[in-house]
Write an enzyme that holds these catalytic residues in place. Sequence first.
Site, PDB file in Angstrom:
ATOM      1  N   LYS A  53       0.843  -1.201   0.000  1.00  0.00           N
ATOM      2  CA  LYS A  53       0.000   0.000   0.000  1.00  0.00           C
ATOM      3  C   LYS A  53       0.878   1.251   0.000  1.00  0.00           C
ATOM      4  CE  LYS A  53      -3.798  -2.444   2.132  1.00  0.00           C
ATOM      5  NZ  LYS A  53      -4.466  -2.910   3.343  1.00  0.00           N
ATOM      6  N   GLN A  97      -4.602  -1.595   9.605  1.00  0.00           N
ATOM      7  CA  GLN A  97      -4.498  -2.914   8.982  1.00  0.00           C
ATOM      8  C   GLN A  97      -5.107  -3.976   9.902  1.00  0.00           C
ATOM      9  OE1 GLN A  97      -3.193  -3.572   5.768  1.00  0.00           O
ATOM     10  NE2 GLN A  97      -4.106  -5.558   6.184  1.00  0.00           N
ATOM     11  N   ASP A 120     -11.222   2.736   4.181  1.00  0.00           N
ATOM     12  CA  ASP A 120     -11.550   1.309   4.028  1.00  0.00           C
ATOM     13  C   ASP A 120     -13.061   1.099   3.926  1.00  0.00           C
ATOM     14  OD1 ASP A 120      -9.576  -0.512   3.700  1.00  0.00           O
ATOM     15  OD2 ASP A 120      -9.163  -0.808   5.826  1.00  0.00           O
TER      16      ASP A 120
END
Length: 289
Positions: A53, A97, A120
Amino acid sequence: MSNVIDGKQFANDLCEKLKLEVAQLLEQQDLQPGIAVVLVGDDPASQVYVRNKVKRCEQLGIKSFEHRLPEDTSEADLLTLIKQLNDQSDVHGILVQLPVPDHIDDKVILAAISPSKDVDGLHIENIGAMAVGNNQMVPCTPLGSMMLLNDRLGDLSGKHAVVIGRSNLVGKPMATLLLQQNCTVTVAHSRTKDIESICRQADILVAAVGRPRFVKADWVKEGAVVIDVGINRIEEDGKSRLVGDVDFDAVSPKVAGITPVPGGVGPMTIACLMYNTVFAAKKQAGLVS
Ligand code: NAP
């Protein structure tokens, strides 16, 4: 046209467009999109995801702020960091994460992220907005899967879509997005009876199960389009390899489209994270409503 849906190419093209947009935002608005990536612990798979990422951010000119915290970080300390990031004006997106270590409640953490920075798309406010058709931040994997479907099929109205899996991360938002686009949607899961015959009815089949080669050739209708979300590491012929939830070699000869693993949905997930970060930056700067 090949029936293999090249998610890697599509993701690269999307990232090229985003790179141009990021350069324009910097030049014309003095705005550089930024994302904070928070990793708690040293799970090897999570480390690879975070590295990929951050690398994509660098390629696109998006500023990344990495926060690597030890495994024994308390929930309170993580919440303090999230509050700081919510208030930091050059951070437009916050990604924690997952999974976080067991002693931290991921629901509490996701709820603490400002919905406008929730790149997200997992904050309950963004999920609720999507449920009533007012999409704000859409979860990256379903968003990328929809982009691939629209590119391949155009209008999805009236198609029967079967989604295997009902996770908050993939299955449920995928079903919501398909419904928004006027599909007739069936969601299958571990308690579903006679899943094979349900899958056989699908014009669009989305597999998000987490079981290697779960979907067999005789479960799939001739001419269907298959989106394989699964990423499973297996040992085969003495080698470690990644395979999807669909038996690709057996299924691909009979379908109109299928995403490979790797090289299908996976690259789209990261590209859509970049897409959401640019969107968040523009929204926070009042450039989009
Ligand atoms: P998850 O939370 O474990 O959910 C799996 C779903 O599959 C559950 O709803 C479960 O049903 C269902 N399921 C399990 N066994 C089944 C069976 N025998 N028959 C029918 N349904 C069954 O997984 P997830 O987070 O959604 O991820 C799914 C897969 O996608 C994993 O391989 C993951 O690695 C991959 N993934 C890939 C990306 C990407 O970027 N490509 C992103 C996210 C996830 P129940 O609800 O009844 O238990």
